[in-house]
Scaffold this motif. Structure first.
Motif, PDB file in Angstrom:
ATOM      1  N   ASP A   1      64.074  36.932  24.746  1.00 35.64           N
ATOM      2  CA  ASP A   1      65.450  36.943  25.227  1.00 35.64           C
ATOM      3  C   ASP A   1      65.838  35.728  26.053  1.00 35.64           C
ATOM      4  OD1 ASP A   1      63.832  37.587  27.336  1.00 35.64           O
ATOM      5  OD2 ASP A   1      64.830  39.472  27.813  1.00 35.64           O
ATOM      6  N   ASP A   2      64.936  34.757  26.180  1.00 37.26           N
ATOM      7  CA  ASP A   2      65.305  33.514  26.858  1.00 37.26           C
ATOM      8  C   ASP A   2      64.494  32.366  26.270  1.00 37.26           C
ATOM      9  OD1 ASP A   2      62.770  33.254  28.244  1.00 37.26           O
ATOM     10  OD2 ASP A   2      63.505  34.603  29.784  1.00 37.26           O
ATOM     11  N   GLU A   3      64.941  31.158  26.569  1.00 36.73           N
ATOM     12  CA  GLU A   3      64.322  29.957  25.980  1.00 36.73           C
ATOM     13  C   GLU A   3      62.837  29.835  26.321  1.00 36.73           C
ATOM     14  OE1 GLU A   3      65.983  28.045  23.793  1.00 36.73           O
ATOM     15  OE2 GLU A   3      67.595  29.490  24.091  1.00 36.73           O
ATOM     16  N   GLU A   4      62.480  30.172  27.536  1.00 36.61           N
ATOM     17  CA  GLU A   4      61.082  30.062  27.966  1.00 36.61           C
ATOM     18  C   GLU A   4      60.186  31.003  27.171  1.00 36.61           C
ATOM     19  OE1 GLU A   4      58.490  30.650  32.042  1.00 36.61           O
ATOM     20  OE2 GLU A   4      60.601  30.103  32.215  1.00 36.61           O
ATOM     21  N   ALA A   5      60.629  32.232  26.965  1.00 34.89           N
ATOM     22  CA  ALA A   5      59.843  33.199  26.196  1.00 34.89           C
ATOM     23  C   ALA A   5      59.710  32.753  24.747  1.00 34.89           C
ATOM     24  CB  ALA A   5      60.481  34.582  26.274  1.00 34.89           C
ATOM     25  N   ILE A   6      60.797  32.264  24.183  1.00 32.26           N
ATOM     26  CA  ILE A   6      60.773  31.806  22.798  1.00 32.26           C
ATOM     27  C   ILE A   6      59.825  30.621  22.642  1.00 32.26           C
ATOM     28  CG2 ILE A   6      62.178  30.645  21.031  1.00 32.26           C
ATOM     29  CD1 ILE A   6      64.481  32.531  21.935  1.00 32.26           C
ATOM     30  N   PHE A   7      59.929  29.649  23.537  1.00 34.95           N
ATOM     31  CA  PHE A   7      59.063  28.478  23.453  1.00 34.95           C
ATOM     32  C   PHE A   7      57.595  28.875  23.567  1.00 34.95           C
ATOM     33  CE2 PHE A   7      56.661  25.023  25.410  1.00 34.95           C
ATOM     34  CZ  PHE A   7      56.829  24.052  24.441  1.00 34.95           C
ATOM     35  N   ALA A   8      57.269  29.735  24.531  1.00 40.84           N
ATOM     36  CA  ALA A   8      55.880  30.148  24.727  1.00 40.84           C
ATOM     37  C   ALA A   8      55.350  30.878  23.496  1.00 40.84           C
ATOM     38  CB  ALA A   8      55.764  31.033  25.966  1.00 40.84           C
ATOM     39  N   TYR A   9      56.172  31.700  22.889  1.00 41.69           N
ATOM     40  CA  TYR A   9      55.774  32.469  21.705  1.00 41.69           C
ATOM     41  C   TYR A   9      55.502  31.549  20.513  1.00 41.69           C
ATOM     42  CZ  TYR A   9      56.120  36.146  18.127  1.00 41.69           C
ATOM     43  OH  TYR A   9      55.883  37.003  17.087  1.00 41.69           O
TER      44      TYR A   9
END
Length: 97
Positions: A15-23
């Motif tokens: 649900d946010d850019e940081e989570a998406i990038f880490a995934y």
């Protein structure tokens, strides 16, 4: 009495850019093409498959097919999806040698 469970859906947590990038980064670090394709598909679903397909320059149906279990996306599709997701694919040395 049976235990009730619900299906866990990773898209609820992207649900946010940081989570998406880490995934996505974790999937690429693993290096398994099927896992990378699956991760990109999950992020595209979390963001909205139609919007990602449009930004990537492919149809929604083509994107679903490319990122499906049996799909084999072209490099141009992967690059388009990555750009639509706001990430850049880069190369770096694996290690010494």
């Amino acid at each position: 009495m049976a235990i009730e469970t619900t299906r866990w859906d990773v898209t609820e947590y992207l649900d946010d850019e940081e989570a998406i990038f880490a995934y996505v980064e974790a999937a690429f670090e693993d290096g398994d093409p099927a896992l990378i394709k699956h991760a990109l598909g999950n992020v595209a679903r979390a963001r909205g498959m139609t919007a990602i397909a449009k930004e990537a320059g492919v149809t929604r149906e083509a994107l679903y097919k490319a990122l499906s279990e049996k799909g084999d996306p072209k490099l141009s599709t992967l690059l388009g999806v990555a750009k639509a997701l706001g990430v850049r694919l880069t190369v770096s040395p694996v290690g010494p040698g």
